[in-house]
Design an enzyme around this catalytic site. Structure first.
Site, PDB file in Angstrom:
ATOM      1  N   HIS A 160      26.202  72.234  81.285  1.00  0.00           N
ATOM      2  CA  HIS A 160      27.014  72.891  80.253  1.00  0.00           C
ATOM      3  C   HIS A 160      26.829  72.128  78.941  1.00  0.00           C
ATOM      4  CE1 HIS A 160      30.393  75.105  78.549  1.00  0.00           C
ATOM      5  NE2 HIS A 160      30.795  73.954  78.021  1.00  0.00           N
ATOM      6  N   ASP A 170      27.816  72.115  75.111  1.00  0.00           N
ATOM      7  CA  ASP A 170      28.602  72.688  74.018  1.00  0.00           C
ATOM      8  C   ASP A 170      27.726  72.762  72.773  1.00  0.00           C
ATOM      9  OD1 ASP A 170      31.278  73.080  75.226  1.00  0.00           O
ATOM     10  OD2 ASP A 170      31.052  70.960  75.670  1.00  0.00           O
ATOM     11  N   ASP A 173      33.858  77.689  80.299  1.00  0.00           N
ATOM     12  CA  ASP A 173      34.674  76.691  79.595  1.00  0.00           C
ATOM     13  C   ASP A 173      35.457  77.278  78.424  1.00  0.00           C
ATOM     14  OD1 ASP A 173      35.606  74.142  79.035  1.00  0.00           O
ATOM     15  OD2 ASP A 173      33.995  73.731  77.628  1.00  0.00           O
ATOM     16  N   HIS A 225      32.764  78.225  71.580  1.00  0.00           N
ATOM     17  CA  HIS A 225      34.124  77.959  72.093  1.00  0.00           C
ATOM     18  C   HIS A 225      34.729  76.595  71.742  1.00  0.00           C
ATOM     19  CE1 HIS A 225      31.774  76.650  75.807  1.00  0.00           C
ATOM     20  NE2 HIS A 225      32.548  75.600  75.598  1.00  0.00           N
TER      21      HIS A 225
HETATM   22 ZN   LIG Z   1      32.382  73.751  76.628  1.00  0.00          ZN
END
Ligand SMILES: [Zn+2]
Length: 1019
Positions: free
Chosen positions: A260, A262, A372, A577
């Site tokens: 994951h 970001d 997430d 996000h």
């Molecule tokens: Zn995230």
């Protein structure tokens, strides 16, 4: 036969095995101490520091100075490039040789000008394999470069992970040398570790745990760490244990590698590009050695970054996508926030994402992937289905602070009834490590036992940790089918979901939004980002509508498809996000605001060009209305006076001054600070700055403000969450409510009336902050507007404005993407009160039969409507991860709109659009006639989007939705020479079985409640 344990003592056996593989205790004599053999120093190591992130070609040409291990470099966000020369000793023939590199920061190894391996201590990646088994033909003398980013996996928070970054942090390399790596020791260590974990995880209640215990103990008896020839006996014992098989009924865990990343968070966008490079090159090199290893990877934007920054790596990724190992998932441009982006933005996330995946890899993703994100709009199932996606994976609702979500595998039914098969990996993580704990949790936590026999386990370090490791793969490989544990298979999302779908008869359905009971401050934090998002969504809407009309009206106009795509992609990127929610560091906020500036500047030019192409040039002022209804509004033309102007639906008109039937009048009352204002529909009375009375006069006299209360009451709260500062507002903040009462500048009349009446005043929030407001009532306008400016310099405070209204209803309505939904106004159950702070888009409404009040806004998303108090959240002041979040000047507008009848019939939806989409000024000939390109009826249907079709052959795409929650037949009329029309999906793929029904009236369309319809119009 095993040795009989000396005593019946579980603890001594377990700890004996633990110590045998400990990296802290007894490494002089235990197995762990034998993991590495001989070591050998590097020939030379030298370095070069760069303040910016530069490409390899440039870095490798710099002058490198000698480096001594342990020397510090930095500071934060700089890059240190190392040049490493090494020679592997001849005597290491037949050995596995590693470059062991332990340093702070995040590293990338470059060899022959190509990235080959990510190095991150925090992600258990400290080795670059120089040779699996050294032979004479291999080069023994090698020069490598190591690019070290001066930031950690999670940035550089000062004191805690989410604190604002420490700009002065220094970094060092602690170890850089050649070593012999003993693969046979590693294999045995993994077997021991898994057995020890089975003992611990299964506990004393399971016989399988004891079998693991005795196996591990006997392995210690058989294994001499200093005699590799003894390993095979221990290994066979382990093999025997792990190969005792499961029954057919066991749960199946679908293991998928994941990382994951970001797209920006505690580090800037630019660093994310390198995080992707470092992580994915590591993944690809794991794939070279593990042909069954599957890795799931989301966010088209990150692929696009890697394509342009690491083209060699990207083409390897393309190969592994073809082999089915590297699997693009999600279908969106980024993993966006699930609440705040508009309906059209959500569609564009998929449109840009799916088209990118199709162009680069020849695939469309079949699952939406958003592990997430802070809540999920009830309109997402329909949008997913419209984009060719019927499966959804997330896990974030496991973070709920109050209620435990009751399902892991279920059907999620959206606002319009669309359903998608949804899976929350029961391990409640998207960063598993392939450990026994992960597998046991996956079965234990599963709330759909007996209904669904398959679950996902996503493993790999995220955020620059570089994803999975060989160790994780080895762990999972050992327990593919081991009695007492779930079955484990390396799998893909499509395999998982098809298994779930095949056996879905017992699955439950969850209807409506997936509301996250946490992070509810993110509807308000970083107000500037929210405002820019709303205004840029509006601007791109208008550019597309104007450009589409210009395309049809002018032979020479070129639709700016590429430029628009660039601007859309910037907007979509900022919807990531941790960006639009405001949960990012200050550097990211600066980047985001720069991108918005780009969208405004370039979008502004595109809008002007389109509007100029739309109308023959002239010297008279006119207006462009991008909304699908006729408007009559007060606008200021150039620097002239305010004028009441009529504009046709989706069209242009010269400004012709219209006289209002009832002009606005503003009357100071007996007390100098009390003011009363009247227009056609309402009158209101201010006592000081507070709205004492708001009376609708349209149908019947009706007071909207609750008895003895006042509207437009600013209130401030202490806002100290438990941990996640920028993210969270907690329930207890409501106990600290303080009304703002101190007047700095009393109410004064600004415009005495006519087409516009207004008054203004200033209040003191604290010794550091003030609010200045103009309350505006326009002729013909059914709402009262509050243009607000706030000077804000608070710490951990939350500013809101309240309207206690004379309405009683158990539910309030909030606008969401392409529709609206209801949430309770009471706190009966924990599910009700957990929603003490909720999100909405342009409006919220509280109605009883035949009367209601709507609260509109131009850039806010946080609401709460409890009992009869309607509250709009305005500003927060968190200090982490951005220490200066929201400090400074703010400007926003909200409006209060009492109405008779239902909010649908009173045109609340249209009014909220009009508040957000200003009439755009144009220059036209004084004699030009008003022109409308599209109009439609009934008003339940909104024409949301007009754009050129992505196929590029001049067709237009129009997107409409049913906004009232009703089944209707609508007629879309157009002045454009539409020859034929086709229904298409949200990816603009034509449905050859569904031509649009064109009648003499226009195009006839059937809608169900909140249905989105997309048409391809051909000319
Ligand atoms: Zn995230």
């Amino acid at each position: 036969m095993y040795h009989l344990p000396v005593l019946k003592n579980r603890r001594t056996l377990l700890e004996r095995a633990e110590k045998f593989i400990s990296d802290i205790y007894f490494t002089d004599c235990n197995l762990r101490g034998r993991l590495y053999g001989e070591s050998h120093p590097l020939e030379t190591i030298s370095f070069f520091l760069s303040q910016t992130r530069i490409p390899f070609a440039e870095a490798s040409k710099q002058n490198f100075a000698p480096y001594k291990i342990g020397d510090t470099f930095g500071p934060t966000w700089w890059t240190c490039w190392f040049k490493v020369s090494l020679t592997i000793p001849e005597s290491w023939r037949g050995k596995e040789v590693h470059l062991l590199w332990e340093s702070d920061g995040e590293g990338m190894v470059w060899r022959n000008g190509q990235p080959v391996q990510g190095l991150t201590k925090e992600g258990e990646k400290t080795s670059y394999i120089l040779s699996d088994c050294l032979n004479d033909e291999e080069p023994h003398s090698v020069t490598l470069y190591v690019e070290v980013a001066c930031n950690g996996l999670f940035g550089a928070g000062q004191g805690s992970m989410i604190a604002a970054p420490d700009p002065k942090r220094m970094f060092s390399v602690q170890k850089a040398e050649l070593v012999i790596f003993n693969r046979d020791v590693q294999k045995l260590l993994t077997e021991f570790e898994m057995l020890v974990d089975i003992v611990q995880e299964l506990g004393e209640g399971e016989q399988r745990g004891y079998q693991a215990l005795f196996t591990a103990n006997e392995m210690v008896n058989l294994c001499d760490p200093f005699d590799p020839s003894s390993f095979s006996k221990a290994h066979s014992l382990a093999h025997k244990f792990f190969n005792q098989r499961n029954g057919d009924s066991q749960h199946t865990v679908h293991a998928m590698g994941h990382c994951h990343i970001d797209s920006a968070w505690l580090w800037p966008y630019e660093e994310t590009i390198r995080k992707c490079g470092r992580s994915w090159v590591t993944v690809v090199s794991l794939m070279e050695k593990n042909p069954k290893f599957v890795f799931t990877c989301s966010q088209a934007q990150q692929f696009e970054w890697v394509k342009s920054w690491y083209p060699g790596l990207f083409s390897k990724i393309q190969d592994y996508v073809n082999k089915g190992q590297f699997i693009p998932v999600g279908g969106t441009w980024v993993e966006m926030d699930g609440n705040l982006p508009s309906g059209e933005s959500m569609v564009r996330q998929f449109l840009e994402g799916q088209r990118f995946f199709n162009q680069e890899f020849g695939i469309y993703c079949k699952e939406f992937w958003l592990p997430d994100t802070f809540g999920y709009s009830a309109q997402l199932p329909q949008i997913m289905q419209g984009c060719g996606i019927s499966n959804f994976l997330t896990q974030k609702l496991s973070w709920n602070l109050v209620n435990t979500f009751p399902h892991n595998t279920f059907f999620w039914e959206g606002l319009d009834g669309s359903k998608v098969l949804t899976h929350f990996p029961p391990g409640n993580s998207y960063e598993m490590k392939g450990k026994i704990e992960d597998l046991v949790k996956t079965v234990k936590n599963n709330k759909d036992k007996g209904r669904a026999n398959h679950s996902a386990a996503l493993f790999g370090f995220g955020d620059g940790g570089g994803g999975p490791t060989q160790l994780m793969l080895d762990r999972l490989g050992l327990v593919r089918d081991t009695d007492g544990l779930p079955k484990v298979q390396m799998s893909s999302p499509s395999n998982l979901f098809s298994q779930l779908q095949a056996d879905s008869g017992l699955l439950c359905t969850w209807t409506g939004e997936l509301f996250l009971e946490l992070h509810n401050g993110t509807y308000t934090t970083q107000a500037q980002i929210k405002r820019e998002n709303r205004q840029c969504e509006t601007l791109l809407h208008d550019v597309e509508a104007a450009s589409s009309l210009a395309l049809c009206r002018s032979n020479t106009f070129l639709y700016p498809a590429e430029k628009l795509q660039r601007l859309w992609r910037l907007l979509l990127l900022n919807q990531f996000h941790d960006v639009i929610p405001g949960s990012c560091i200050g550097m990211v906020v600066e980047d985001a605001l720069d991108y918005y500036k780009d969208i405004r500047n370039d979008g502004g030019v595109l809008l002007r060009e389109a509007l100029e192409a739309l109308e023959p040039k002239g010297s008279s002022p006119g207006v462009f209305n991008s909304l699908p209804w006729e408007r009559c509004e007060v606008v200021q033309i150039a620097d002239g006076p305010d004028t009441l102007v009529r504009a046709p639906s989706v069209g242009v008109a010269p400004v012709k001054e219209t006289q209002p039937a009832t002009p606005v009048s503003v009357t100071p009352q007996v007390f100098a600070t009390d003011i009363s204002t009247v227009n056609l529909d309402h009158n209101f009375t201010l006592e000081s700055h507070l709205l004492a009375h708001l009376i609708t006069t349209a149908d019947a006299f009706r007071e909207a403000i609750s008895d003895g209360s006042s509207g437009n009451q600013f209130v401030i709260f202490d806002d100290v969450p438990l941990y996640w500062d920028a993210w969270d507002v907690m329930d207890y903040h409501l106990q600290t409510r303080k009304p703002i009462v101190e007047v700095v500048q009393p109410v004064q009349v600004a415009f005495p009336g006519g087409v516009r009446g207004s008054v203004s005043f200033t209040l003191r929030i604290s010794d550091k902050s003030t609010v200045t407001q103009e309350i505006i009532m326009d002729a013909m306008c059914p709402y009262v507007k509050f243009n607000t400016k706030v000077k804000w310099a608070e710490s951990h405070k939350f500013l809101k404005v309240e309207f206690p209204v004379r309405v009683r209803s158990p539910n309030a309505t909030y606008e969401i993407q392409f529709g609206h939904l209801q949430r309770p106004t009471h706190w009966n159950t924990s599910w009700d009160w957990a929603r003490f702070e909720v999100w909405g888009h342009k409006w919220a409404d509280l109605s009883e039969h035949n009367f209601g009040v709507a609260l509109l806004n131009d850039s806010k998303y946080g609401y709460s409507i409890h009992k009869n108090a309607m509250t709009l959240s305005l500003l927060r002041a968190p200090k982490a991860p951005d220490a200066t979040a929201d400090m400074g000047n703010h400007q926003f507008t909200y409006a209060i709109m009492p109405h008779s009848g239902s909010f649908q019939d009173a045109s609340v939806i249209q009014c909220a659009y009009s508040l957000n989409y200003p009439l755009r000024p144009i220059q036209c000939r004084p004699d030009s006639a008003p022109w409308s390109a599209f109009s439609l009826s009934p008003s339940a249907v909104v024409l949301e989007t007009i754009k050129r079709a992505e196929d590029g052959n001049g067709n237009l795409v129009v997107r409409l939705y049913e906004s009232h929650g009703s089944s209707v037949t609508a007629t879309l009329r157009s002045d454009l020479p539409v020859k034929e029309g086709w229904h298409c999906d949200l990816l603009e793929r034509r449905d050859p079985t569904r031509p649009a029904r064109i009648t003499s009236e226009g195009i006839s369309l059937n809608f169900e409640p909140f249905q989105i319809v997309t048409l391809l119009l051909c000319f």
